[in-house]
Write a protein that holds these residues in place. Structure first.
Motif: not given
Lengths: 284, 167
Positions: A184-212
């Motif tokens: 997700x990202x917040x920017x003043x105009x779509x496509x502009x540099x971000x004010x704040x952005x967040x990247x998350x990746x995890x492996x999910x097995x039966x609801x449990x998050x690993x390798x976050x």
């Protein structure tokens, strides 16, 4: 708004380009897509004596997926990364982030390696590569060395690249299927540099998050790997209490400063809110 | 490879015509098109890649001509608004811009048309959201976006279903 005088050479081979870097040292600068370097030169923030153009080095262009490794050539344009089925399959986090990168005409010209080498802390590609533990291939007349993204971004617009090195490719371990990603990202105009952005990746097995893996953009002088926030989730289910713990832990991972857009305190607050939202989306 | 130099002779095609010129390497493509060749439909708003008014096609792809050096266009084909009139998408867009009053002061219009033409030619009719996303790099200083999106949407519909729309 015109660039100051400089000398220009168009490299026909990678050795040509490296040769210019060796003979002109600090004075020389590589131009790839030029979508950040050109404005910096037009505004006279950057003032290279010699520009070596690598746009015709087709060997640095293209995306491949083999042996569980996604390889993206440094000269691959943003529009090509955006349209790539290999990227969608092997690096879903990157695929989610790419629509936030710039606008059509910039995407047609800007390059994957250029974004990494510039290392704008508010850019998407450096943060995604940091989150995914990308390996960056740096070539010089002395040979090739591989630097993990976690050791590449040193400070504001400062990377591990030596003056005689060119970033030639990035490699990312391909997702195996159990990974879940969100961006997700917040920017003043779509496509502009971000004010704040967040990247998350995890492996999910039966609801449990690993390798976050969590990284944020726009919250410091480099993209930030949020190890403490990730640690708060590792091995747990994403319930609201866990999400709150991660957002609290995040405050020790990031280091925003005041700028023209907003105060450090506001940016810090937004970073926490955004991480909470992204994690809630993954929990759903 | 040639040694680094401050002036270079370039050979390119602009709007279908072959051009050979010596250029200062610091000159960006927009200044070359306007100053050297007189294609003043390529407008310069910001010269740092924000406004989009200088958008042209370079080898068939939209680019900001203030963020490309003229020397980098050596060997390439450039299309400015002056050379785009023969495209069917442009004919449709001109009619719809006229009908919807989508050109106000006209400053953003040439680049808006070139950018929109790429979308019109994609065949499938985009959503309004997709149109806005595609045009997001082109600023209209009159803030006339509503009419521009209306016109581009109508042109996309007309292009996808020729003969059904008579504007």
């Amino acid at each position: 708004m015109k660039a100051p005088p400089f000398k220009y050479a168009r490299a026909e081979t990678l050795d040509d380009a490296l040769g210019v870097l060796v003979s002109h040292g600090d004075e020389a600068r590589v131009i790839a897509g030029g979508q950040s370097l050109m404005p910096m030169m037009n505004m006279r923030v950057a003032n290279p004596g010699v520009l070596v153009d690598i746009n015709r080095l087709d060997a640095l262009r293209g995306i491949s997926l083999s042996g569980g490794v996604l390889r993206i050539g440094a000269l691959t344009r943003h529009c090509e990364v955006l349209a790539s089925q290999d990227v969608a399959r092997a690096a879903p986090l990157l695929a989610l982030a790419m629509p936030h990168v710039a606008h059509v005409a910039i995407r047609n010209r800007g390059t994957f390696g250029g974004s990494l080498a510039l290392a704008d802390p508010a850019a998407e590609i450096p943060a995604v590569c940091l989150a995914l533990g990308a390996r960056l291939h740096l070539q010089s007349p002395r040979g090739t060395r591989i630097v993990p993204a976690g050791e590449f971004f040193i400070d504001l617009y400062m990377t591990a690249l030596e003056p005689d090195e060119i970033l030639v490719a990035a490699e990312i371990d391909a997702a195996e299927g159990a990974e879940r990603a969100a961006f997700d990202e917040m920017s003043r105009r779509h496509g502009d540099y971000a004010i704040v952005g967040t990247c998350v990746q995890a492996t999910v097995s039966e609801g449990v998050f690993a390798d976050v893996r969590i990284a944020q953009l726009g919250v410091g002088t480099t993209p930030k790997f949020a190890a403490r926030a990730a640690g708060a989730i590792e091995g747990r289910r994403l319930e609201s209490a866990t999400i709150k713990m991660a957002c609290d832990a995040l405050m020790d991972d990031i280091d925003p400063s005041d700028d023209l857009v907003m105060s450090a305190a506001t940016r810090r607050y937004l970073a926490g809110v955004q991480l909470g939202r992204v994690l809630a989306r993954l929990a759903a | 490879m040639h040694e680094p130099a401050e002036t270079v002779t370039i050979d390119l095609t602009v709007n279908g015509e072959r051009v050979t010129r010596g250029v200062a390497v610091r000159q960006h493509l927009a200044d070359f098109l306007r100053g050297e060749l007189g294609f003043t439909g390529t407008h310069l708003g910001c010269e740092h890649g924000v406004c989009g008014a200088c958008t042209v096609n370079l080898d068939g792809r939209l680019v900001r001509s203030c963020l490309v050096l003229a020397v980098q266009a050596d060997g390439c084909a450039v299309e400015t608004i002056e050379g785009a009139g023969g495209r069917e998408a442009m004919r449709l867009l001109q009619a719809e811009f006229h009908k919807h009053n989508a050109a106000q002061c006209g400053f953003c219009t040439p680049a808006m048309l070139l950018t929109a033409a790429a979308l019109v030619e994609q065949q499938a009719v985009p959503s309004r959201e997709e149109i806005r996303g595609h045009l997001s790099g082109n600023l209209c200083r009159c803030t006339g976006y509503q009419a521009i999106v209306d016109a581009v949407e109508a042109a996309c519909v007309a292009h996808a279903a020729p003969g059904e729309s008579h504007s």
